[in-house]
Motif scaffolding. Structure first.
Motif, PDB file in Angstrom:
ATOM      1  N   ILE A 151      -0.081   7.803  -4.634  1.00 22.31           N
ATOM      2  CA  ILE A 151       0.894   6.830  -5.161  1.00 22.31           C
ATOM      3  C   ILE A 151       2.064   6.659  -4.192  1.00 22.31           C
ATOM      4  O   ILE A 151       2.422   5.534  -3.817  1.00 22.31           O
ATOM      5  N   LEU A 175       3.099   3.335  -1.995  1.00 22.82           N
ATOM      6  CA  LEU A 175       4.403   2.716  -2.226  1.00 22.82           C
ATOM      7  C   LEU A 175       5.264   2.766  -0.965  1.00 22.82           C
ATOM      8  O   LEU A 175       5.972   1.801  -0.638  1.00 22.82           O
ATOM      9  N   LEU A 225       6.643  -0.509   1.012  1.00 20.64           N
ATOM     10  CA  LEU A 225       8.088  -0.650   1.192  1.00 20.64           C
ATOM     11  C   LEU A 225       8.425  -0.989   2.643  1.00 20.64           C
ATOM     12  O   LEU A 225       9.087  -1.991   2.930  1.00 20.64           O
ATOM     13  N   PRO A 272      15.583   4.781  -2.565  1.00 20.24           N
ATOM     14  CA  PRO A 272      14.244   4.208  -2.389  1.00 20.24           C
ATOM     15  C   PRO A 272      13.630   4.403  -1.012  1.00 20.24           C
ATOM     16  O   PRO A 272      12.430   4.665  -0.904  1.00 20.24           O
ATOM     17  N   ILE A 327       9.798   6.387  -8.973  1.00 15.13           N
ATOM     18  CA  ILE A 327       8.759   5.370  -8.768  1.00 15.13           C
ATOM     19  C   ILE A 327       9.269   3.994  -9.192  1.00 15.13           C
ATOM     20  O   ILE A 327       9.018   2.987  -8.522  1.00 15.13           O
ATOM     21  N   GLY A 328      10.004   3.951 -10.318  1.00 14.04           N
ATOM     22  CA  GLY A 328      10.542   2.682 -10.805  1.00 14.04           C
ATOM     23  C   GLY A 328      11.503   2.055  -9.813  1.00 14.04           C
ATOM     24  O   GLY A 328      11.427   0.846  -9.530  1.00 14.04           O
ATOM     25  N   LEU A 388      11.581   2.592  -6.687  1.00 16.83           N
ATOM     26  CA  LEU A 388      10.798   2.219  -5.511  1.00 16.83           C
ATOM     27  C   LEU A 388      10.091   0.879  -5.718  1.00 16.83           C
ATOM     28  O   LEU A 388      10.096   0.009  -4.839  1.00 16.83           O
ATOM     29  N   VAL A 389       9.499   0.710  -6.896  1.00 19.68           N
ATOM     30  CA  VAL A 389       8.804  -0.543  -7.216  1.00 19.68           C
ATOM     31  C   VAL A 389       9.788  -1.708  -7.251  1.00 19.68           C
ATOM     32  O   VAL A 389       9.512  -2.800  -6.735  1.00 19.68           O
ATOM     33  N   LEU A 390      10.963  -1.481  -7.862  1.00 16.68           N
ATOM     34  CA  LEU A 390      11.981  -2.531  -7.905  1.00 16.68           C
ATOM     35  C   LEU A 390      12.442  -2.914  -6.505  1.00 16.68           C
ATOM     36  O   LEU A 390      12.652  -4.098  -6.199  1.00 16.68           O
ATOM     37  N   THR A 391      12.610  -1.911  -5.647  1.00 18.42           N
ATOM     38  CA  THR A 391      13.035  -2.187  -4.266  1.00 18.42           C
ATOM     39  C   THR A 391      11.975  -2.977  -3.526  1.00 18.42           C
ATOM     40  O   THR A 391      12.293  -3.920  -2.779  1.00 18.42           O
ATOM     41  N   ILE A 392      10.701  -2.596  -3.702  1.00 17.49           N
ATOM     42  CA  ILE A 392       9.614  -3.327  -3.047  1.00 17.49           C
ATOM     43  C   ILE A 392       9.573  -4.770  -3.539  1.00 17.49           C
ATOM     44  O   ILE A 392       9.410  -5.714  -2.752  1.00 17.49           O
ATOM     45  N   THR A 393       9.747  -4.958  -4.864  1.00 22.17           N
ATOM     46  CA  THR A 393       9.746  -6.311  -5.436  1.00 22.17           C
ATOM     47  C   THR A 393      10.899  -7.138  -4.872  1.00 22.17           C
ATOM     48  O   THR A 393      10.719  -8.303  -4.477  1.00 22.17           O
TER      49      THR A 393
END
Length: 417
Positions: A285, A289, A293, A348, A373-374, A376-381
């Motif tokens: 995971i 991610l 990123l 992140p 993880i959240g 990280l996902v928000l930063t990638i988005t």
């Protein structure tokens, strides 16, 4: 969606067939084969090398047999020869190559052995240190005998003290589990570091190369920037998986042949068999991610430059972030529960390495993992949305890129289109 897959597979196959990718994969595989056969390689060279021949001048006339016995327990490759001649003659034989060096043994004021070693150079510290160890062992044996201490008593005196570490925290990892986790975390941290450094730079170079050939003007009019950017990201991501798969397969095959058999598989051989399955799941995971990123970041940074020569300068801050995360993770291997490591694991750009370090070595609450993880996902988005805007305008910008002010220009150009 069909255009997205066209870009993805075109990026993958184009890079897969390049000489640089093939040569890099072959060289890395050969290095892995060399590392897994390092013991055989060393033994081969040792067989070809002549054994070190050391002359021993025993002024006491009594210590040589005991010294030879002590040294044989340290190194059987050294050839000792007791000689009875003048030192000048011995020095001449060393100069002529008859001996590697010579050791003169005498007694000090306390009637304990001491020595002087003479050779052409003193760069080979291994030989001199082994001779010193032999004299030290002989000195201990003589001293203990004079004090009436038996060898059994001496072994008891110098045997290491036993100290077991017990964690009182509920479900805390044992010392053995921590050592196993530390090994796996170190390997995976290094893989994440190398993958991000290599393939994120490759994405930036890919974008800059196409832009320099002016094909971007055609592509950007027929394919949306998001599809184009993520097509390249996933294409090179697939390329990285291919390369790592080849290298791991070569390494595993070579290692298995050297060990004849790996009962229970490679993970059990390296002591990873008892680690929770969740650790390996989190490794995948955070690897994915972390790749997305920095790959997203590299894609829109690469779109800002018009010349391949400017790519490294533009992605240098991103590279420093990766290096910083890796250095913090190395510090965290010996102190994973420090406040500094805990705080940085929620940043992140550091999360893929440092949060995985904490997950692998500590029993942390699930909400901390979920929060990391959240974020990280928000930063990638956010990077994907922002990056798509920069990418759309950046690929249409030509000329020398001198600063990150070009990001503003790229956004303004994107809005005008």
């Amino acid at each position: 969606m069909n255009k997205f897959w066209i870009i993805l597979w075109h990026t993958y196959w184009a890079k897969l067939r390049t000489k640089s990718f093939i040569i890099t994969t072959i060289i890395t595989s050969l290095i892995v084969v060399g590392l897994t056969n390092i013991e055989n390689i060393i033994n081969t060279f040792d067989q070809n090398d002549q054994k070190e021949k050391i002359a021993v001048l025993d002024e006491t006339g009594e210590l040589y047999p005991a010294f030879e016995q002590q040294l044989s327990m340290i190194n059987t490759q050294l050839l000792l020869e007791e000689v009875k001649m003048e030192e000048q003659e011995l020095e001449d034989k060393v100069i002529n190559g008859d001996y590697t060096g010579y050791l003169k043994i005498s007694l000090d004021q306390e009637q304990l052995p001491q020595g002087i070693y003479k050779a052409m150079t003193v760069t080979d510290t291994q030989v001199s240190s082994q001779l010193q160890q032999g004299l030290q062992s002989l000195k201990v044996a003589i001293a203990t005998e004079s004090l009436g201490i038996t060898s059994e008593q001496l072994d008891t005196l110098f045997s290491p003290v036993k100290m077991e570490q017990v964690a009182l925290e509920q479900n805390a990892k044992t010392e053995e589990e921590l050592n196993q986790a530390r090994g796996l975390v170190y390997i995976l941290l290094f893989i994440i570091y190398m993958a991000v450094i290599m393939y994120a730079s490759m994405i930036a170079m890919e974008v800059a190369t196409e832009k320099s050939s002016r094909v971007m003007e055609i592509l950007i009019s027929s394919v949306s920037p998001v599809k184009q950017m993520f097509g390249k990201i996933l294409g090179i991501g697939l390329l990285s998986i291919t390369q790592f798969a080849v290298i791991l397969l070569v390494g595993y095959t070579s290692l298995k042949q050297n060990l004849n058999s790996l009962e229970g598989g490679m993970f059990e051989f390296f002591g990873f068999g008892q680690l929770p399955v969740a650790t390996f799941v989190y490794a995948i995971i955070f690897f994915l991610l972390g790749y997305f990123l920095f790959a997203t970041l590299a894609a829109f940074l690469g779109s800002l430059v018009s010349r391949i020569e400017d790519v490294q300068q533009m992605i240098t801050p991103m590279t420093l972030l990766i290096v910083g995360a890796f250095m913090i993770a190395m510090f965290g291997l010996s102190n994973p529960d420090s406040t500094f490591v805990t705080v940085t694991s929620f940043i992140p750009f550091f999360t893929p390495m440092i949060m995985f370090l904490r997950v692998g070595m500590l029993n942390i609450p699930f909400w901390e993992i979920g929060l990391g993880i959240g974020l990280l996902v928000l930063t990638i988005t956010a990077l994907a949305i922002f990056g798509a805007s920069v990418y759309r305008g950046g690929v249409l910008m030509y000329g020398k890129s001198s600063s990150f002010k070009d990001i503003i220009k790229a956004i303004q150009l994107s809005k005008s289109k």
